[in-house]
Design a protein around this motif. Structure first.
Motif, PDB file in Angstrom:
ATOM      1  N   LEU A 160       0.818  -1.208   0.000  1.00 24.68           N
ATOM      2  CA  LEU A 160       0.000   0.000   0.000  1.00 24.68           C
ATOM      3  C   LEU A 160       0.855   1.263   0.000  1.00 24.68           C
ATOM      4  O   LEU A 160       0.545   2.234  -0.693  1.00 24.68           O
ATOM      5  N   VAL A 161       1.937   1.272   0.785  1.00 20.67           N
ATOM      6  CA  VAL A 161       2.834   2.432   0.798  1.00 20.67           C
ATOM      7  C   VAL A 161       3.518   2.587  -0.551  1.00 20.67           C
ATOM      8  O   VAL A 161       3.695   3.703  -1.056  1.00 20.67           O
ATOM      9  N   THR A 162       3.901   1.452  -1.161  1.00 17.49           N
ATOM     10  CA  THR A 162       4.497   1.505  -2.494  1.00 17.49           C
ATOM     11  C   THR A 162       3.519   2.102  -3.494  1.00 17.49           C
ATOM     12  O   THR A 162       3.901   2.910  -4.349  1.00 17.49           O
ATOM     13  N   GLY A 163       2.246   1.699  -3.392  1.00 11.86           N
ATOM     14  CA  GLY A 163       1.230   2.232  -4.290  1.00 11.86           C
ATOM     15  C   GLY A 163       1.100   3.740  -4.188  1.00 11.86           C
ATOM     16  O   GLY A 163       0.844   4.421  -5.183  1.00 11.86           O
ATOM     17  N   LYS A 164       1.300   4.289  -2.990  1.00 12.73           N
ATOM     18  CA  LYS A 164       1.260   5.741  -2.805  1.00 12.73           C
ATOM     19  C   LYS A 164       2.552   6.393  -3.280  1.00 12.73           C
ATOM     20  O   LYS A 164       2.541   7.453  -3.908  1.00 12.73           O
ATOM     21  N   ALA A 165       3.690   5.742  -3.003  1.00 11.14           N
ATOM     22  CA  ALA A 165       4.989   6.331  -3.321  1.00 11.14           C
ATOM     23  C   ALA A 165       5.222   6.461  -4.825  1.00 11.14           C
ATOM     24  O   ALA A 165       5.813   7.440  -5.285  1.00 11.14           O
ATOM     25  N   VAL A 166       4.760   5.477  -5.607  1.00  9.92           N
ATOM     26  CA  VAL A 166       5.044   5.490  -7.044  1.00  9.92           C
ATOM     27  C   VAL A 166       4.321   6.629  -7.765  1.00  9.92           C
ATOM     28  O   VAL A 166       4.633   6.930  -8.919  1.00  9.92           O
ATOM     29  N   LYS A 167       3.374   7.268  -7.097  1.00  9.03           N
ATOM     30  CA  LYS A 167       2.651   8.378  -7.720  1.00  9.03           C
ATOM     31  C   LYS A 167       3.506   9.654  -7.775  1.00  9.03           C
ATOM     32  O   LYS A 167       3.230  10.539  -8.582  1.00  9.03           O
ATOM     33  N   SER A 168       4.515   9.732  -6.912  1.00  9.95           N
ATOM     34  CA  SER A 168       5.316  10.956  -6.862  1.00  9.95           C
ATOM     35  C   SER A 168       6.819  10.721  -6.961  1.00  9.95           C
ATOM     36  O   SER A 168       7.582  11.677  -7.030  1.00  9.95           O
ATOM     37  N   CYS A 169       7.249   9.455  -6.983  1.00  7.81           N
ATOM     38  CA  CYS A 169       8.684   9.143  -7.003  1.00  7.81           C
ATOM     39  C   CYS A 169       9.083   8.450  -8.298  1.00  7.81           C
ATOM     40  O   CYS A 169       8.258   7.793  -8.942  1.00  7.81           O
ATOM     41  N   ASP A 170      10.348   8.606  -8.662  1.00  8.17           N
ATOM     42  CA  ASP A 170      10.916   7.827  -9.755  1.00  8.17           C
ATOM     43  C   ASP A 170      10.950   6.367  -9.308  1.00  8.17           C
ATOM     44  O   ASP A 170      11.591   6.028  -8.312  1.00  8.17           O
ATOM     45  N   THR A 171      10.243   5.489 -10.028  1.00  5.54           N
ATOM     46  CA  THR A 171      10.057   4.120  -9.561  1.00  5.54           C
ATOM     47  C   THR A 171      11.361   3.327  -9.503  1.00  5.54           C
ATOM     48  O   THR A 171      11.555   2.510  -8.601  1.00  5.54           O
ATOM     49  N   LEU A 172      12.253   3.550 -10.464  1.00  5.61           N
ATOM     50  CA  LEU A 172      13.520   2.819 -10.458  1.00  5.61           C
ATOM     51  C   LEU A 172      14.371   3.227  -9.261  1.00  5.61           C
ATOM     52  O   LEU A 172      14.914   2.378  -8.541  1.00  5.61           O
ATOM     53  N   ASN A 173      14.484   4.530  -9.024  1.00  8.61           N
ATOM     54  CA  ASN A 173      15.240   5.001  -7.864  1.00  8.61           C
ATOM     55  C   ASN A 173      14.608   4.533  -6.550  1.00  8.61           C
ATOM     56  O   ASN A 173      15.312   4.182  -5.599  1.00  8.61           O
ATOM     57  N   LEU A 174      13.286   4.533  -6.506  1.00  8.39           N
ATOM     58  CA  LEU A 174      12.588   4.076  -5.303  1.00  8.39           C
ATOM     59  C   LEU A 174      12.930   2.619  -5.009  1.00  8.39           C
ATOM     60  O   LEU A 174      13.202   2.252  -3.858  1.00  8.39           O
ATOM     61  N   GLY A 175      12.930   1.787  -6.066  1.00 10.64           N
ATOM     62  CA  GLY A 175      13.258   0.380  -5.882  1.00 10.64           C
ATOM     63  C   GLY A 175      14.667   0.183  -5.373  1.00 10.64           C
ATOM     64  O   GLY A 175      14.914  -0.643  -4.490  1.00 10.64           O
ATOM     65  N   MET A 176      15.615   0.955  -5.899  1.00  4.16           N
ATOM     66  CA  MET A 176      17.010   0.815  -5.465  1.00  4.16           C
ATOM     67  C   MET A 176      17.217   1.347  -4.052  1.00  4.16           C
ATOM     68  O   MET A 176      17.914   0.720  -3.240  1.00  4.16           O
ATOM     69  N   VAL A 177      16.636   2.498  -3.747  1.00  2.00           N
ATOM     70  CA  VAL A 177      16.842   3.124  -2.440  1.00  2.00           C
ATOM     71  C   VAL A 177      16.299   2.247  -1.317  1.00  2.00           C
ATOM     72  O   VAL A 177      16.928   2.111  -0.253  1.00  2.00           O
ATOM     73  N   GLN A 178      15.136   1.619  -1.533  1.00  2.00           N
ATOM     74  CA  GLN A 178      14.590   0.776  -0.476  1.00  2.00           C
ATOM     75  C   GLN A 178      15.489  -0.429  -0.199  1.00  2.00           C
ATOM     76  O   GLN A 178      15.606  -0.884   0.943  1.00  2.00           O
ATOM     77  N   LEU A 179      16.165  -0.933  -1.245  1.00  4.07           N
ATOM     78  CA  LEU A 179      17.116  -2.025  -1.049  1.00  4.07           C
ATOM     79  C   LEU A 179      18.280  -1.573  -0.160  1.00  4.07           C
ATOM     80  O   LEU A 179      18.713  -2.300   0.738  1.00  4.07           O
ATOM     81  N   GLY A 180      18.800  -0.364  -0.437  1.00  6.48           N
ATOM     82  CA  GLY A 180      19.910   0.154   0.347  1.00  6.48           C
ATOM     83  C   GLY A 180      19.549   0.342   1.807  1.00  6.48           C
ATOM     84  O   GLY A 180      20.328  -0.012   2.708  1.00  6.48           O
ATOM     85  N   PHE A 181      18.370   0.896   2.067  1.00  8.02           N
ATOM     86  CA  PHE A 181      17.949   1.104   3.454  1.00  8.02           C
ATOM     87  C   PHE A 181      17.730  -0.231   4.166  1.00  8.02           C
ATOM     88  O   PHE A 181      18.105  -0.381   5.341  1.00  8.02           O
ATOM     89  N   THR A 182      17.126  -1.203   3.477  1.00  8.73           N
ATOM     90  CA  THR A 182      16.903  -2.510   4.104  1.00  8.73           C
ATOM     91  C   THR A 182      18.224  -3.153   4.490  1.00  8.73           C
ATOM     92  O   THR A 182      18.392  -3.650   5.617  1.00  8.73           O
ATOM     93  N   GLY A 183      19.189  -3.150   3.544  1.00  9.41           N
ATOM     94  CA  GLY A 183      20.500  -3.717   3.832  1.00  9.41           C
ATOM     95  C   GLY A 183      21.217  -2.976   4.941  1.00  9.41           C
ATOM     96  O   GLY A 183      21.839  -3.584   5.824  1.00  9.41           O
ATOM     97  N   GLY A 184      21.135  -1.642   4.943  1.00  8.98           N
ATOM     98  CA  GLY A 184      21.793  -0.843   5.970  1.00  8.98           C
ATOM     99  C   GLY A 184      21.226  -1.082   7.354  1.00  8.98           C
ATOM    100  O   GLY A 184      21.972  -1.260   8.333  1.00  8.98           O
ATOM    101  N   PHE A 185      19.885  -1.100   7.457  1.00 12.18           N
ATOM    102  CA  PHE A 185      19.249  -1.380   8.748  1.00 12.18           C
ATOM    103  C   PHE A 185      19.656  -2.762   9.263  1.00 12.18           C
ATOM    104  O   PHE A 185      19.935  -2.943  10.451  1.00 12.18           O
TER     105      PHE A 185
END
Length: 297
Positions: A160-185
Motif C-alpha cells: 500500500l505504501v508503495t502504491g502511494k509512493a510510485v505516484k510521486s517518485c521515480d520508480t527505479l530510484n525508489l526500488g534501489m533506495v529501499q534495497l539500500g535502506f533494508t540492507g543498511g538497517f
C-alpha cells in the motif's frame, strides 16, 4: 506500460520470490538472520547501483523518505520470515505469508475507507482457499506461524505504501533506495546482535547470490515499476501465487511433490486471479454501456 504487461512483470517477481524460501533455508544453515538479510539486500543495492548509477545520482528527498519507510517495512517482513522459518515448515510459511492477499483489501477498507470491488474480494477468497489446499499437512500454530502472519501484515502495508509512493517518485530510484535502506538497517542489527560474516560454503554463496540478484535486485526494483500501472489489491492477488511457485521449485530441485489436493489448490489460486481479471473487465464493460447519455450532445 499497459496493466497486463505490468501484471506479467509482477508475475515474474512472484516467481523469483517463490524460490526464495528454498534459498533462505540454504543460507540460514551458515548465517545469522540479520546477516543473511544484510548480505541479500546489500548485494542487491550494489548490483543495481552499478548498473543504474547515473539514475541513482538524481535521487530526491521525497524518494529517500519513502525509501527509508519501505526499507524498514521490508526489514520487518524478512526478519519475521527468517526467524519464523526456525519453528515452522516451508509450506506453512508460504501459506501464511500469502495472507497478504487478504490483508491488502482489508487495510484499504478498514483504514483508508476504500470500497473494495466485489470481483476482487471474490478472487481473493478463491485464491486464499487455494493456498490453503496446497498445504501438505494441517496447520499447527507455532511461534513461527505467528511471525509469518505478522510478515504478511507488514507486506500488505509495504504494498500500500508503495502504491502511494510510485505516484510521486521515480520508480527505479525508489526500488534501489529501499534495497539500500533494508540492507543498511540489517547490517546495524547484525553488528549489534550477531557477528557479521560472509558465507562459508558453496550452497551459502549460491543462496546469497540468488537472493540478492534475482529475489531482491530484480524483484524489488521491478515491483514498484510495475505496480505503478495496476492496483494494490491486484498486486496482492498476483503475489498469492508465491506458494504455488514455491511448490514448483520444491518439486524440481528438492524432489517434493504436491498431492491431488495440492494441485487442486494451485488451480484455485489461478482461478481466483482469472476471476478477478475477467469479472473486472466485465464490470467495466457493463458500466461503459449502461451510460449512453455520456455520448449525447
Amino acid at each position: 506500460m499497459k496493466p497486463h504487461k505490468a501484471e506479467l512483470l509482477l508475475l515474474l517477481v512472484t516467481m523469483f520470490w517463490g524460490s526464495s524460501y528454498l534459498f533462505m533455508k540454504m543460507g540460514l544453515n551458515t548465517l545469522g538472520e540479520f546477516n543473511l538479510i544484510a548480505l541479500r539486500f546489500g548485494l542487491a543495492f550494489i548490483a543495481a547501483g552499478v548498473i543504474f548509477y547515473k539514475r541513482l545520482r538524481n535521487v530526491n528527498a521525497g524518494t529517500l523518505k519513502y525509501g527509508a519507510v519501505l526499507g524498514f517495512l521490508l526489514l520487518a517482513v524478512f526478519t519475521c520470515i527468517t526467524y519464523g522459518l526456525k519453528t515452522t515448515t516451508t509450506s506453512n510459511a508460504g501459506f501464511l505469508v500469502a495472507l497478504t492477499v487478504i490483508f491488502v483489501p482489508m487495510i484499504e477498507v478498514l483504514v483508508f475507507r476504500k470500497r473494495s470491488q466485489l470481483q476482487q474480494l471474490f478472487g481473493s477468497l478463491l485464491a486464499i482457499t487455494g493456498i490453503g489446499l496446497t498445504l501438505n499437512s494441517s496447520l499447527h500454530m507455532q511461534p513461527g506461524d505467528l511471525l509469518c502472519i505478522l510478515a504478511a501484515l507488514f507486506y500488505a502495508v509495504h504494498i500500500l505504501v508503495t502504491g502511494k509512493a510510485v505516484k510521486s517518485c521515480d520508480t527505479l530510484n525508489l526500488g534501489m533506495v529501499q534495497l539500500g535502506f533494508t540492507g543498511g538497517f540489517a547490517w546495524i542489527l547484525s553488528a549489534v546482535w550477531e557477528t557479521p560474516a560472509l558465507p562459508s560454503s558453496v550452497p551459502g554463496w549460491i543462496a546469497i547470490l540468488a537472493l540478492g540478484i534475482l529475489c531482491s535486485a530484480c524483484g524489488f526494483i521491478l515491483q514498484p515499476i510495475a505496480q505503478k500501472y495496476t492496483s494494490p489489491t491486484r498486486t496482492g492477488l498476483i503475489f498469492s501465487l508465491e506458494p504455488v511457485f514455491a511448490a514448483f521449485f520444491g518439486y524440481w530441485f528438492a524432489g517434493e511433490q504436491l498431492s491431488v489436493q495440492g494441485y487442486a489448490g494451485a488451480a484455485l489460486v489461478l482461478l481466483g486471479i482469472l476471476a478477478s481479471e475477467l469479472l473486472g473487465k466485465a464490470n467495466i464493460k457493463k458500466e461503459h454501456f449502461s451510460c449512453p447519455h455520456d455520448y449525447e450532445a
